[in-house]
Design a protein around this motif. Sequence first.
Motif, PDB file in Angstrom:
ATOM      1  N   GLU A  93       0.857  -0.407   0.242  1.00 44.89           N
ATOM      2  CA  GLU A  93      -0.136  -0.312   0.189  1.00 44.89           C
ATOM      3  C   GLU A  93       0.978   1.015   0.030  1.00 44.89           C
ATOM      4  N   HIS A  94       0.551   2.889  -0.945  1.00 40.84           N
ATOM      5  CA  HIS A  94       0.953   3.451  -0.850  1.00 40.84           C
ATOM      6  C   HIS A  94      -0.149   4.440  -0.381  1.00 40.84           C
ATOM      7  N   LYS A  95       0.241   5.489   0.811  1.00 38.98           N
ATOM      8  CA  LYS A  95      -0.589   6.039   1.702  1.00 38.98           C
ATOM      9  C   LYS A  95      -0.213   7.074   1.314  1.00 38.98           C
ATOM     10  N   SER A  96      -0.870   8.053   0.341  1.00 43.72           N
ATOM     11  CA  SER A  96      -0.697   9.647   0.080  1.00 43.72           C
ATOM     12  C   SER A  96      -0.706  10.425   1.202  1.00 43.72           C
ATOM     13  N   LEU A  97       0.675  11.201   0.729  1.00 39.89           N
ATOM     14  CA  LEU A  97       0.465  12.409   2.013  1.00 39.89           C
ATOM     15  C   LEU A  97      -0.345  13.716   1.429  1.00 39.89           C
ATOM     16  N   VAL A  98      -0.406  13.366   0.281  1.00 38.88           N
ATOM     17  CA  VAL A  98      -0.586  14.493   0.066  1.00 38.88           C
ATOM     18  C   VAL A  98      -2.351  14.653  -1.039  1.00 38.88           C
ATOM     19  N   VAL A  99      -3.299  13.507  -0.824  1.00 36.60           N
ATOM     20  CA  VAL A  99      -4.479  12.842  -1.464  1.00 36.60           C
ATOM     21  C   VAL A  99      -5.329  13.194  -0.393  1.00 36.60           C
ATOM     22  N   VAL A 100      -6.705  13.751   0.085  1.00 38.15           N
ATOM     23  CA  VAL A 100      -7.697  14.182   0.671  1.00 38.15           C
ATOM     24  C   VAL A 100      -8.743  13.628  -0.151  1.00 38.15           C
ATOM     25  N   GLN A 101      -9.395  12.876  -1.202  1.00 31.70           N
ATOM     26  CA  GLN A 101     -10.597  13.262  -1.556  1.00 31.70           C
ATOM     27  C   GLN A 101     -10.177  11.270  -1.203  1.00 31.70           C
ATOM     28  N   THR A 102     -12.039  11.241  -1.125  1.00 31.89           N
ATOM     29  CA  THR A 102     -12.569   9.913  -0.927  1.00 31.89           C
ATOM     30  C   THR A 102     -12.968   9.161  -2.271  1.00 31.89           C
ATOM     31  N   PRO A 103     -12.775   7.813  -2.561  1.00 29.12           N
ATOM     32  CA  PRO A 103     -12.558   8.260  -3.875  1.00 29.12           C
ATOM     33  C   PRO A 103     -14.106   7.514  -4.550  1.00 29.12           C
ATOM     34  N   ALA A 149      -8.141  25.547 -18.321  1.00 30.59           N
ATOM     35  CA  ALA A 149      -7.460  25.301 -17.176  1.00 30.59           C
ATOM     36  C   ALA A 149      -8.128  25.327 -16.067  1.00 30.59           C
ATOM     37  N   ASP A 150      -8.968  26.559 -15.658  1.00 31.90           N
ATOM     38  CA  ASP A 150      -9.981  26.074 -14.223  1.00 31.90           C
ATOM     39  C   ASP A 150     -10.291  24.696 -14.658  1.00 31.90           C
ATOM     40  N   GLY A 151     -10.823  24.007 -15.187  1.00 34.35           N
ATOM     41  CA  GLY A 151     -11.628  22.787 -14.376  1.00 34.35           C
ATOM     42  C   GLY A 151     -10.080  21.511 -14.070  1.00 34.35           C
ATOM     43  N   VAL A 152      -8.857  22.183 -14.801  1.00 34.66           N
ATOM     44  CA  VAL A 152      -7.300  21.315 -14.199  1.00 34.66           C
ATOM     45  C   VAL A 152      -7.467  21.353 -12.565  1.00 34.66           C
ATOM     46  N   VAL A 153      -7.101  23.004 -12.776  1.00 35.79           N
ATOM     47  CA  VAL A 153      -7.495  23.401 -10.905  1.00 35.79           C
ATOM     48  C   VAL A 153      -8.194  22.624 -10.577  1.00 35.79           C
ATOM     49  N   LEU A 164      -8.755  16.985  -5.593  1.00 37.66           N
ATOM     50  CA  LEU A 164      -7.840  15.525  -4.986  1.00 37.66           C
ATOM     51  C   LEU A 164      -6.984  16.002  -3.670  1.00 37.66           C
ATOM     52  N   THR A 165      -6.234  16.914  -4.031  1.00 33.97           N
ATOM     53  CA  THR A 165      -5.346  17.410  -2.406  1.00 33.97           C
ATOM     54  C   THR A 165      -6.014  18.542  -1.197  1.00 33.97           C
ATOM     55  N   GLY A 166      -7.193  19.580  -1.752  1.00 35.44           N
ATOM     56  CA  GLY A 166      -8.270  19.909  -0.572  1.00 35.44           C
ATOM     57  C   GLY A 166      -8.040  21.617  -1.106  1.00 35.44           C
ATOM     58  N   GLN A 167      -9.006  21.997  -0.546  1.00 35.47           N
ATOM     59  CA  GLN A 167      -9.723  23.571  -0.649  1.00 35.47           C
ATOM     60  C   GLN A 167      -8.342  24.194  -0.087  1.00 35.47           C
ATOM     61  N   ALA A 168      -8.248  25.502  -0.117  1.00 34.83           N
ATOM     62  CA  ALA A 168      -7.742  26.734  -0.454  1.00 34.83           C
ATOM     63  C   ALA A 168      -8.663  27.205   0.583  1.00 34.83           C
ATOM     64  N   PRO A 169      -8.658  27.983   2.236  1.00 38.85           N
ATOM     65  CA  PRO A 169      -9.560  28.374   3.207  1.00 38.85           C
ATOM     66  C   PRO A 169      -9.354  29.401   3.244  1.00 38.85           C
ATOM     67  N   MET A 170     -10.434  30.427   3.758  1.00 37.40           N
ATOM     68  CA  MET A 170      -9.876  32.218   3.296  1.00 37.40           C
ATOM     69  C   MET A 170      -9.158  32.518   4.177  1.00 37.40           C
ATOM     70  N   PHE A 171      -7.856  33.641   4.005  1.00 36.28           N
ATOM     71  CA  PHE A 171      -7.412  34.082   5.102  1.00 36.28           C
ATOM     72  C   PHE A 171      -8.299  35.511   5.137  1.00 36.28           C
ATOM     73  N   PRO A 172      -7.540  36.155   6.489  1.00 32.34           N
ATOM     74  CA  PRO A 172      -8.801  37.224   6.932  1.00 32.34           C
ATOM     75  C   PRO A 172      -8.169  38.881   5.701  1.00 32.34           C
ATOM     76  N   ALA A 216       2.387  19.945  -2.889  1.00 28.45           N
ATOM     77  CA  ALA A 216       1.657  19.784  -3.806  1.00 28.45           C
ATOM     78  C   ALA A 216       0.682  19.558  -2.393  1.00 28.45           C
ATOM     79  N   GLY A 217      -0.810  19.870  -2.264  1.00 32.76           N
ATOM     80  CA  GLY A 217      -1.280  19.871  -1.451  1.00 32.76           C
ATOM     81  C   GLY A 217      -1.854  20.662  -0.184  1.00 32.76           C
ATOM     82  N   GLN A 218      -0.427  21.702  -0.474  1.00 32.94           N
ATOM     83  CA  GLN A 218      -0.274  22.660   0.412  1.00 32.94           C
ATOM     84  C   GLN A 218      -1.586  24.112   1.385  1.00 32.94           C
ATOM     85  N   GLN A 219      -1.898  23.757  -0.655  1.00 34.27           N
ATOM     86  CA  GLN A 219      -3.035  25.453  -0.484  1.00 34.27           C
ATOM     87  C   GLN A 219      -3.549  25.054   1.032  1.00 34.27           C
TER      88      GLN A 219
END
Length: 798
Positions: free
Chosen positions: A65-75, A230-234, A240-248, A454-457
């Motif tokens: 098993e390769h457990k990803s540090l990046v991916v948060v999406q459930t298949p 391009a927006d679809g790719v992002v 897959l890797t997580g959404q970016a939360p709001m800053f103040p 990847a995923g740090q956003q």
Amino acid sequence: MPTPILPPLFAATLGLLLVPAAHAQQYQKTATGLQLSTDSLTVQVQFYSPDIVRVVKFLKGAEKEHKSLVVVQTPAPGKLKYASKDGFISLSSNSTEVRIDPKTGQVRFLTAKNQPLISEKASGSRFTAKQDLGAATYRVRQLFQLAPNEAVYGLGQHQDGHLNYRGQKVLLKQRNLDIAVPVLHSGKGYGLFWDNYSTTQFADSDQGTLFDSEVGDCADYYLLNGGGTADGVVAQYRNLTGQAPMFPRWTLGFWQSKERYRGQDELLDVVKKYRALGVPLDGIVQDWQYWGENNDYWNSTEFGNPRFPDPQGMVDEVHKLNAHQIISVWPSFGKKTKAYQEFASKDMLFDFITWPRTPHVKVYDAFDPEARDIYWSYLNKNIFRLGMDGWWLDATEPDQLQPFDTDDDNETALGSFRRVRNAYPLMSTTGVYKHQRETSEAKRVFILTRSAFAGQQRNATMVWSGDVNSRWDVLAKQPAAALNLSLAGFPYWNSDIGGFFPYGEYPKGVKDPAFQELFTRWQQFAALTPMMRAHGENTPREIYQFGEKGSWAFDAQKKFVDLRYRLQPYLYANAWGVTSRAGTLMRALPMDFPTDPKVVDMGSEYMFGPALLVRPVVEAQYVNRPDKNQPVPPNFSTTKTTEVYLPAGTSWVDFWTGKRHNGGQTVQRQTPIDLMPLYVRAGSVLPLGPLQQYTGEKPDAPLEIRVYPGANGEFMLYEDENDNYNYEKGAYATIRLRWNDKARQLTIDNRAGSFPGMQQQRTFRVVLVDEQHGTGVGEGTEPAKEVRYTGKKLLVKL
């Protein structure tokens, strides 16, 4: 710290090249796709959604098993169809088809309409057996085949000036000036995420497109089908890797920093001076050595420096001045700090040379969950409890100043540092983000950091481009570096205004005309990036250091600080688009003009949100210094010009003059020292806020709504409480503004939503922009239709 034990290898021959098997093997259906075996390989295909496909390849007999540090999406694959045709096994969703050669394991990707996306090269998977800390593993390589003339972007941030990476090599290794994000973004509207954390060589040539990683037990990657955009790719990457939360909201204002304020009085005096001068300011940054100047106490997180006698009073005073403060924290600790002693007692420190150059400063193991807990405990009790507003997590590579061969042999909680090194910034910021969210929801997390993965956003991080030099050629490379990071899915970036290292180029410092010109142009560029922050060493960076009010340098800089504040409603609404719709603020031109061949490799211009076309001035126009010891006296009152390409498919309006231009042409724009070319796309609805000294100073002030005719358009205003997480529970409001060009009518729709403290009524000043009206930074002078908005639909005829 234990090293993971890997299973015995099957046919572990050095340089093992996978060749076609003699016969096909039966495949097995799985809950998310299928698995098949060739004579050499086990291939797994997993649909995470109809648009996201994971491919994992192992040497047969070495599966694990390769457990990803990046991916948060459930298949959640949806309905899949299986078929066999033309000697291939086909597996498809309603948008994406995967074809696998059962003899070789070669994988191809197509759209549901049979349009090719990307294909592995035949025999393109290669595993070379090696030892890593005494454990058997591989060097892993995967070769792909791109279409002729296909442009590719992404890969993080690199200081090479390239936008399109066809025909290029890029070393994906975290360093001071380079951010390694193994996400490839194709101009055809798909992406590829290579899920490996070791140093990786990307290369594109006639032989194919290669990802070559130092360490891996398998080849593991994800196809991101963006539906041709391009927006679809992002969007698929963020799914897959997580959404970016709001800053103040205040983080959108102007920030002042330098290579450390040496005491709290100096820091407070800067904020007071900005207030006295009437120059807007929202953020002040305290860099290193607030802990003292003895490196044995490096990064103690305590205010051991006697010049900071009352840190609580300092933070409180900053807040009373209606400003905010963040502070520098490193991943390394001096040997006499309490954190060092605790980490050392639990074997949680690495043994390599980092900044500062002493063996008595060591980096903590951010891959260890307990170590991340300990790290936060010191940040919380020594800093966060003071009311500090955010973090400057410096050197999250972490930078190794003397890269010995043994550095990568350091053992982490997840194996060798060699195996996981590129993911260090992800893990370090994960700990801070997670723990602050658990500690308090009242203050949004804000992390300024020098590296990312990847995923740090998803960790509320804003990266900067590293300790760049104060040179024109370096400034010229910043836009392309930022745009590729955006195309790799990371939305928030900035750079040190003026560059960090002057390196003696400017003997007169801020009084040197050469530095004044460079700094002013860099600041103009920064005003149209996600964060506007002055910073650097040796030469001070405060606006009043460049001259008095009324001098060209002071006035030119203040003009763009004022512009930044006028754009706040536009910026905040676009930040909501980043969070709610996986949006991108700093946009490479191919994102919005994919059919214009002239922008395929154009890294000198970009869109800032949907409306604004930005062309930074990145060459010296006034100070010609062939010999730095004999400067030519500059005449900043003369007017120079800069070439600007206006993309095809729309018309453009000069922000400063209101003059209209057709797209698809290059124009020569006059660029006096206080002006950077800035154009607005026809059909744009651009909301502007008041001139103010800090974010939120004038909550009741009218909003100016500039309408740029020539096409239909719309914009969604967004408002919330500005600095907590109640928006995640629905506490926010939006107002849609729609422009009908033929009818010359702006519709202000019913307000949707609400939040505590919301302004129930607003005044809108609506301006139809032409060469006489609605131009530049000024407010309150243009003829406008002023309407009172109570949350109910309004029609404004212009």
